[in-house]
Design an enzyme around this catalytic site. Structure first.
Site: not given
Length: 309
Positions: A220, A222, A251-252
């Site tokens: 990731s 962001g 993220g989930d």
């Protein structure tokens, strides 16, 4: 089926406070309270994306019953292991500038009997699942190797394991070779023991993790999107530009989109698009781990993915 595992389930409370300052009384303009923990967020978004999902993990006390009751009310099947003590509260305070301040309780202690009960529960669920996601922190009482033990259970049952953890739990979890991991740049540096000076430094690092047996590695970046490696091929994913309301749970939501797409047999490129669109859609919501399907559909056409040699 998709099974989501949340070993440290929580009640997530998000407070919107226009003038939040330390050491002073603050009044919330609005508050949202939801069953939470990273795996529970994955379950909720997967359910909204019409994926067949069941949530499991540990719950305890009044808070645990609230988590189960609210998930059932939301139409999300769940099958938790009950433990002594209280499931935790996680507080997220969002100020007028959109900055988040989080206060996370530790949660209940887990003993050896609970740990074995969770393995038995997971084995039963994994045998009926194509994908099992393992997300979030380990509660007190569990060794850092516990995720690796659960990944092994998932593999023995014939399912794919997605591991979204950090620190020693992630480091030791890699030994069991989950199908997918989702570290950030700092976590990749810890995994490989070297500093990454520029984005291109990620490419060799991701290839190394794939050579080590991790079929899909998503790093990731962001708001800048992510770099992913799947089955030997690298991809640069760029997310749509938005004015974020709340980034907790993005993220989930990414993991949920990835799980739903892989479960239904989409290509890796399509899976990365749905994952990115879901993570972006979450950022428009005031609650963590929630999306509007119309936002996901709109962002699907705005996600950019290019192959990297």
């Amino acid at each position: 089926m998709i099974t989501t595992v949340t070993l440290n389930a929580a009640i997530d409370k998000t407070y919107y406070v226009d003038d939040f300052r330390l050491g002073q009384v603050s009044r919330a303009a609005k508050m949202f309270s939801f069953p939470g923990g990273k795996g529970v967020n994955v379950a909720r978004v997967a359910h909204l994306l019409e994926g067949p999902v069941t949530a499991t993990g540990f719950v305890g006390g009044h808070n645990g019953r609230f988590i189960e009751e609210q998930l059932t009310r939301q139409g999300i099947p769940n099958d938790f292991v009950a433990v002594e003590g209280e499931s935790r509260l996680c507080l997220n305070i969002v100020d007028a500038a959109g900055q988040s301040t989080e206060l996370l309780e530790p949660g209940p202690d887990i003993n050896a009997a609970h740990a074995e009960a969770m393995k038995r529960k997971l084995r039963s669920l994994a045998e009926r699942s194509r994908i099992v996601t393992l997300s979030g922190s380990l509660p007190k009482g569990l060794p850092a190797s516990y995720y690796a033990e659960l990944v092994a259970v998932v593999h023995e049952a014939g399912a794919l394991a997605f591991l979204d953890a950090s620190g020693d739990a992630l480091v030791q979890g890699l030994a069991a070779k989950p199908f997918l991991i989702k570290p950030n740049e700092q976590e990749v540096e810890k995994l490989l023991g070297k500093k990454l000076e520029r984005e291109s430094d990620l490419y060799g690092s991701i290839h190394q993790l794939m050579r080590d047996g991790i079929r899909c590695v998503v790093v990731s970046l962001g708001a800048e999107g992510s770099v992913a490696g799947c089955d030997g091929q690298l991809y640069r994913i760029r997310a749509p530009r938005i004015e974020a309301v709340n980034t907790v749970g993005c993220g989930d939501s990414f993991v949920a989109g990835m799980a739903v797409a892989v479960h239904r047999g989409d290509s890796i490129v399509q899976a990365l698009k749905l994952a990115t669109a879901s993570g972006t859609a979450n950022a428009l919501m005031p609650e963590a781990g929630n999306v509007r399907t119309e936002d996901v559909g709109r962002f699907l056409n705005e996600v950019s993915i290019e192959s990297i040699i």
